[in-house]
Scaffold this active site. Sequence first.
Site, PDB file in Angstrom:
ATOM      1  CG  MET A   1      -2.299  -0.610   0.941  1.00 32.47           C
ATOM      2  SD  MET A   1      -3.186   0.099  -0.486  1.00 32.47           S
ATOM      3  CE  MET A   1      -3.264   1.832  -0.034  1.00 32.47           C
TER       4      MET A   1
ATOM      5  CG  HIS B   1      -9.236  -9.380   1.802  1.00 29.06           C
ATOM      6  ND1 HIS B   1     -10.475  -9.406   2.409  1.00 29.06           N
ATOM      7  CD2 HIS B   1      -9.031  -8.091   1.423  1.00 29.06           C
ATOM      8  CE1 HIS B   1     -10.988  -8.184   2.408  1.00 29.06           C
ATOM      9  NE2 HIS B   1     -10.129  -7.374   1.813  1.00 29.06           N
TER      10      HIS B   1
ATOM     11  CE  LYS C   1      -7.986  -7.985   5.440  1.00 26.85           C
ATOM     12  NZ  LYS C   1      -7.154  -6.789   5.716  1.00 26.85           N
TER      13      LYS C   1
END
Length: 271
Positions: free
Chosen positions: A15, A157, A161
């Site tokens: 991210m 996901h 995760k």
Amino acid sequence: MSEMRLIVAGAGGRMGRALTRAISETEGVVLTGALESPNSELLGKDAGTLAGLPANGVLLSADLWSLSANADGIVDFTVPQATIANVAIAAQRGIAHIIGTTGLSTSDNAVIQSVTDRAVVVKSGNMSLGVNLLAAIAKRVAQSLDDSFDIEIVEMHHRAKVDAPSGTALLLGEAVAAGRKIDLATHSARGRDGFTGARKPGDIGFASLRGGTVTGDHTVIFAGASERIELTHKAEDRMIFAHGALTAARWAKGKKPGLYSMADVLGLGDI
């Protein structure tokens, strides 16, 4: 209006790199700092190069206090321990804190709440426009249907995760709980296994799937007698979260201290 100077926390992660790319594509924001954990092997690396861009001269550092001296905000998609450490410094510096970290505990959220009398915090389990619209719609559906419709939230996901249910699933759970005027904490059913007995009336169920490289799929199911409503959002690229976070950062500039959500940023409160 002058450019908003942003720090990306977790700049070496997936991210963080997406945020660096998003900042390079977005007018009105500029990358002024790149934060990483003190034990990261990426410290001293160029944030632009790590994100697959030309070098931008912003080197990864573990010193948020120094980075924040000339910043307007920090965008934080890290882990709870790191986010809570960042909260105090961001509040002390008076910079906006955009939090997309998931897996925050009740005590973590209490720490975040404690600084909002003097700091601007935008916190959401999901920063995308689509998911926040889904939450608003799901809340309205929950208001419109009686409790003969059972509510289940299914999320999937990628295999890496580490928290479940996802922050987005919990965001959706809070939305439908608000629509039903109930407390999610006392009406949440998770991890069914074995002989569980019949479903408790009024519960909001969660199911979490993990596998492959799935960015994020979420479905809110309203299951009634002989009919079912399913509301689904599928994220295909984490850049949607990055661009949403930058929208939140620009919105937060100049706001009064307080705890805000993406519903506030997007003006979805009345939907």
